[in-house]
Design a protein around this motif. Structure first.
Motif, short mmCIF file in Angstrom:
data_model
loop_
_atom_site.label_atom_id
_atom_site.label_comp_id
_atom_site.label_asym_id
_atom_site.label_seq_id
_atom_site.Cartn_x
_atom_site.Cartn_y
_atom_site.Cartn_z
N ASP A 1 0.84 -1.21 0.00
CA ASP A 1 0.00 0.00 0.00
C ASP A 1 0.87 1.25 0.00
OD1 ASP A 1 -2.17 1.65 0.01
OD2 ASP A 1 -2.67 1.36 2.12
N VAL A 2 1.72 1.35 -1.00
CA VAL A 2 2.61 2.50 -1.18
C VAL A 2 2.60 2.88 -2.65
CG1 VAL A 2 4.11 2.00 0.79
CG2 VAL A 2 4.62 0.99 -1.42
N ASP A 3 2.97 4.11 -2.93
CA ASP A 3 3.04 4.60 -4.30
C ASP A 3 4.51 4.61 -4.73
OD1 ASP A 3 3.47 6.85 -6.38
OD2 ASP A 3 1.31 6.55 -6.38
N PRO A 4 4.86 3.90 -5.80
CA PRO A 4 6.28 3.81 -6.19
C PRO A 4 6.91 5.15 -6.52
CG PRO A 4 4.86 2.98 -7.92
CD PRO A 4 3.98 3.18 -6.73
N ILE A 5 6.14 6.08 -7.06
CA ILE A 5 6.70 7.38 -7.42
C ILE A 5 6.73 8.31 -6.20
CG2 ILE A 5 6.51 9.37 -8.94
CD1 ILE A 5 7.14 6.77 -10.40
N GLU A 6 5.61 8.42 -5.52
CA GLU A 6 5.51 9.36 -4.40
C GLU A 6 6.32 8.91 -3.18
OE1 GLU A 6 4.10 12.28 -4.54
OE2 GLU A 6 3.45 11.94 -6.62
N ASP A 7 6.41 7.62 -2.96
CA ASP A 7 7.05 7.12 -1.74
C ASP A 7 8.51 6.71 -1.92
OD1 ASP A 7 4.75 7.46 -0.17
OD2 ASP A 7 3.92 5.58 -0.91
N ALA A 8 9.03 6.77 -3.14
CA ALA A 8 10.44 6.46 -3.36
C ALA A 8 11.32 7.50 -2.67
CB ALA A 8 10.74 6.40 -4.85
N GLU A 9 12.40 7.04 -2.07
CA GLU A 9 13.31 7.92 -1.33
C GLU A 9 14.69 7.94 -1.99
OE1 GLU A 9 11.96 7.55 3.28
OE2 GLU A 9 13.05 5.83 2.46
N PRO A 10 15.47 9.01 -1.75
CA PRO A 10 16.86 9.02 -2.21
C PRO A 10 17.63 7.86 -1.59
CG PRO A 10 16.16 11.21 -1.51
CD PRO A 10 15.09 10.27 -1.09
N TYR A 11 18.70 7.47 -2.24
CA TYR A 11 19.47 6.32 -1.79
C TYR A 11 19.90 6.45 -0.32
CZ TYR A 11 23.34 3.01 -1.41
OH TYR A 11 24.19 2.00 -0.99
N GLU A 12 20.39 7.62 0.05
CA GLU A 12 20.89 7.81 1.41
C GLU A 12 19.79 7.63 2.44
OE1 GLU A 12 21.21 9.90 -1.07
OE2 GLU A 12 23.36 9.74 -1.57
N GLU A 13 18.58 8.03 2.11
CA GLU A 13 17.48 7.91 3.06
C GLU A 13 16.87 6.51 3.07
OE1 GLU A 13 14.58 10.98 2.52
OE2 GLU A 13 16.09 12.55 2.22
#
Length: 315
Positions: free
Chosen positions: A207-219
């Motif tokens: 239940d996540v959005d791949p575009i909206e919930d993607a984070e930078p690598y460091e995070e």
């Protein structure tokens, strides 16, 4: 019957029809503007998730918490050191965020470095994904990582990711590490690494959005360490086509790239946009401004109402 009453009886149906027509035209204008804003350079790839009885359906939890599908890139460590397991995946999206397999970006490779802990895996060290997926893999998509439906404990019932799966790592202290994804090849400049969706130590939540919930690598974290009774982890690298190709581009090669896309892929790249901003800029109008230029439902109704009142008073 007075002239006013006759005109009232005659004009009311006409007034209603005119008002409905104006409203319908406004709706069509908004719909047309919205359609132009979601044009893409590669159409959505739709593959339903395997169901029980299908050779690629593997298992499902009795309590419905998870569903598993067969994956030719699923491997077990030998010697088997414990219950630690995980997945490293890649999902590719078009400008509208829909699942695609990379037919519009051939001869392009995505590389995800992996740590020495999984160098035994034949598809790791590094993980390499060749596009288009449909030309290079028996199972182009093997996982349903995003979305929900009432009928499934996990996923929305449609495959969306290309993964490698890992089993046999120590469940107490075992680790999985991955580096930043690199895109190389003929169309590397058309693919953006949006970010990473990582979840560890629990069942994967779709239940996540791949575009909206993607984070930078460091995070995102770059990996995870297993703990007793928390011996699972997954990460999905989220990639998306750059909207410049769909909108015609505004870079030095924008016109040429758009022409090539239209000729090679049979798409109308020059007329489409990423999120609607390019199409709006080209015309100077948004969907709302199109409606504002039209006589709206309220204006038409008000004019007719005033005319009817005047006639009624005369009667």
């Amino acid at each position: 019957m007075s002239n006013a009453k006759f005109l009232l009886r005659f004009l009311v149906p006409i007034a209603v029809a005119v008002a409905l027509l104006v409203g319908a035209l406004a709706v069509l204008a908004v719909a047309d503007a919205g359609a132009q804003a979601t044009n893409v350079t590669e159409e959505e790839y739709v593959e339903e998730a395997p169901e029980p009885g299908d050779p690629y359906f593997e298992a499902a939890a009795e309590d419905g918490r998870w569903v598993s599908y067969e994956n030719p890139r699923d491997e077990y460590r030998n010697p088997y050191l414990g219950e630690g397991s995980g997945k490293i995946c890649v999902t590719l999206r078009n400008e509208a965020g829909e699942v695609i397999v990379g037919e519009s970006v051939p001869n392009t490779t995505v590389t995800v470095p992996t740590g020495e802990e999984i160098e035994w895996h034949s598809h790791a060290d590094p993980m390499t994904v060749r596009l288009p997926l449909t030309e290079h893999y028996e199972r182009p998509l093997d996982a349903d990582q995003f979305g929900t439906t009432e009928d499934l404990g996990q996923g929305d019932g449609y495959m969306d990711s290309h993964c490698i799966e890992i089993h046999g790592l120590p469940e107490d202290g075992g680790t999985v590490e991955y580096g930043e994804a690199q895109v190389e090849g003929e169309h590397a400049d058309r693919i953006e690494v949006v970010g990473y969706v990582q979840q560890a130590h629990d069942t994967w939540d779709t239940d996540v959005d791949p575009i909206e919930d993607a984070e930078p690598y460091e995070e995102a974290g770059g990996g995870w360490t297993y703990r007793p009774n928390e011996s699972h982890g997954q990460v999905v690298v989220v990639l998306q086509l750059d909207g410049d190709e769909a909108s015609g581009g505004d870079g030095p090669d924008g016109d040429e790239a758009s022409g090539d896309a239209s000729e090679d892929d049979g798409t109308d790249g020059a007329e489409s946009g990423d999120d609607g901003s390019d199409a709006d800029d080209a015309t100077g109008e948004t969907g709302s401004s199109v409606v504002e230029r039209m006589p709206g439902f309220g204006v038409a109704a008000a004019v007719v109402a005033l005319a009817l009142v005047a006639l009624a008073r005369r009667g």
